[in-house]
Write an enzyme that holds these catalytic residues in place. Structure first.
Site, short mmCIF file in Angstrom:
data_model
loop_
_atom_site.label_atom_id
_atom_site.label_comp_id
_atom_site.label_asym_id
_atom_site.label_seq_id
_atom_site.Cartn_x
_atom_site.Cartn_y
_atom_site.Cartn_z
N ARG A 49 0.85 -1.19 0.00
CA ARG A 49 0.00 0.00 0.00
C ARG A 49 0.88 1.23 0.00
O ARG A 49 1.36 1.64 1.05
CB ARG A 49 -0.87 0.02 1.26
CG ARG A 49 -1.81 -1.16 1.35
CD ARG A 49 -2.40 -1.21 2.75
NE ARG A 49 -3.15 -2.45 2.92
CZ ARG A 49 -3.59 -2.91 4.07
NH1 ARG A 49 -3.35 -2.22 5.19
NH2 ARG A 49 -4.27 -4.02 4.15
N ASP A 51 1.89 5.13 -0.08
CA ASP A 51 1.30 6.35 0.49
C ASP A 51 0.90 7.35 -0.59
O ASP A 51 1.35 7.27 -1.73
CB ASP A 51 2.35 7.08 1.35
CG ASP A 51 2.51 6.43 2.70
OD1 ASP A 51 1.67 5.61 3.08
OD2 ASP A 51 3.53 6.76 3.36
N TYR A 109 12.40 -0.55 -3.13
CA TYR A 109 12.00 0.83 -3.37
C TYR A 109 13.22 1.64 -3.80
O TYR A 109 14.35 1.30 -3.43
CB TYR A 109 11.45 1.47 -2.07
CG TYR A 109 10.03 1.10 -1.74
CD1 TYR A 109 8.96 1.90 -2.16
CD2 TYR A 109 9.73 -0.03 -0.97
CE1 TYR A 109 7.65 1.58 -1.84
CE2 TYR A 109 8.42 -0.35 -0.65
CZ TYR A 109 7.38 0.46 -1.08
OH TYR A 109 6.08 0.14 -0.76
N ARG A 195 10.92 6.48 3.70
CA ARG A 195 11.02 7.94 3.75
C ARG A 195 11.66 8.43 5.05
O ARG A 195 12.38 9.44 5.07
CB ARG A 195 9.63 8.56 3.58
CG ARG A 195 9.10 8.39 2.15
CD ARG A 195 7.62 8.63 2.06
NE ARG A 195 7.26 9.93 2.60
CZ ARG A 195 6.03 10.30 2.93
NH1 ARG A 195 5.02 9.45 2.77
NH2 ARG A 195 5.79 11.48 3.40
#
Lengths: 242, 242
Positions: A49, A51, A109, A195
């Protein structure tokens, strides 16, 4: 038949992947398109999921359908109907019990920086502009401390349950200046973990935190020891491995 | 003092460079920002008038100002006030009679293609997606015919006057598949010339026109012999040489 689709999207105009009431999401756009193309009511499963504002070139979804035509036709039909900021890159038949989230071995990522004195308008949607000169060697050294099985509570909260231990397989800075990329692969991630890590590594890169303090922050397992969370637009889900 | 600024912009949300009544333009955004930063009424000169939707990383503008501070301060002030899709990359003092258009020796544009079966959302703003497999060797051979001094009336109309002869210094396909780039440098360009050439070269790449017919179309000096004009979003003004 269960179908597995690799999905790419520009997350700029979406309130994240997961369906919400009263907000545009990637899941809602995909399900609306699938309903239109297949004439079935379809609920999709997804690997992760992402953001609000986070992009993907390797999100994986799965769903069941009675589609009787070629899967190449399904891919073409989906791409003809999907909005320009979402695409179905690969469409394949999967095992009937394939689950994109539970079966995933790891996710990778990439966070992209544009590290230059002046911002570059054509790079602004998919990278974070950092004007300060970064000490990439220090950021690389700090990143190495992330590799392995650790409690990452400093860098995020679990999306469910209480477990904050994750196994990081790769954490590496690369790219060609002024474009720097941070690739991180793990068995799974905490909420906003990438992040938060990038924001903390940027503290190291700007000399506001040394490598030893970064490692101490990580091992302290205290959320308040992390640097500011980096903004979402530099982040992209690159690949999910099975 | 006359100041020379290298400007970059994402042309997506602008009705081209040149100021118009009732439409957002890059020139208007720059002049509004300059007025705000310098407290003077400033009219800018520019090297080229890019069309609606065309991007730039090397547009050159010039203007006169009574600015008394450092030019690095002017650059920082401009970038702080300009919208995110426009930036001042370099700010330097120029000769009092410097004119970005008349003094330019040549301009270089780049057209970018994403040549792959499936479109890629993260590339859609700055490249044209072409699903058909392209014969790059044929496009390269046709492009070579453009180099030199020719009458380019087939590929566009002059922005002013009647002269349609231009001198092309470079016309070359490059890039790494699936991303193909077409670089073209000339002393000056006709209106929509690069997009008309790219659209015609794409006919060659898709086997709809052979190289001999491309050359015949060029030498015919007839606008109707050109292929369809390629869309603006793949085009970027890369550099102006003096």
């Amino acid at each position: 038949m269960r179908v597995r689709v690799v999905v790419a999207y520009d997350g700029t105009d979406y309130s994240g992947f997961q369906r919400q009431t009263n907000a545009p999401t990637v899941q809602a756009a995909l399900e609306t398109t699938l309903a239109q193309v297949t004439q079935e009511e379809i609920t999709i499963l997804a690997a992760g999921r992402t953001d609000t504002g986070v992009h993907a070139v390797g999100q994986v979804i799965a769903f069941d359908t009675a589609w009787r035509h070629d899967l190449g036709d399904l891919r073409r039909a989906l791409n003809a109907v999907l909005p320009a900021d979402i695409a179905a890159l690969e469409v394949e038949e999967a095992a009937p019990d394939f689950h994109p989230r539970y079966d995933a071995h790891s996710r990778r990522y990439r966070y992209t920086l544009h590290n230059a004195t002046v911002r570059q308008p054509l790079k602004r949607r998919y990278s974070l502009h950092i004007a300060a000169l970064l000490d990439v060697a220090a950021m690389q050294q700090a990143a190495q401390a992330l590799v392995g099985e650790h409690d990452f509570a400093t860098f995020g909260q679990p999306p469910q349950g209480l477990a904050t231990v994750r196994r990081v397989l790769l954490a590496e800075w690369g790219g060609e200046p002024p474009h720097l990329t941070f690739d991180i692969e793990a068995n799974a991630f905490l909420y906003r973990m990438v992040r938060s890590i990038v924001g903390t590594l940027l503290q190291v890169g700007q000399g506001k935190m040394d490598v030893a303090k970064f490692v101490a922050a990580m091992t302290a397992c205290e959320r308040r020891r992390a640097g500011p969370t980096a903004p979402p637009h530099g982040l992209c889900l690159m690949e999910v491995k099975y």
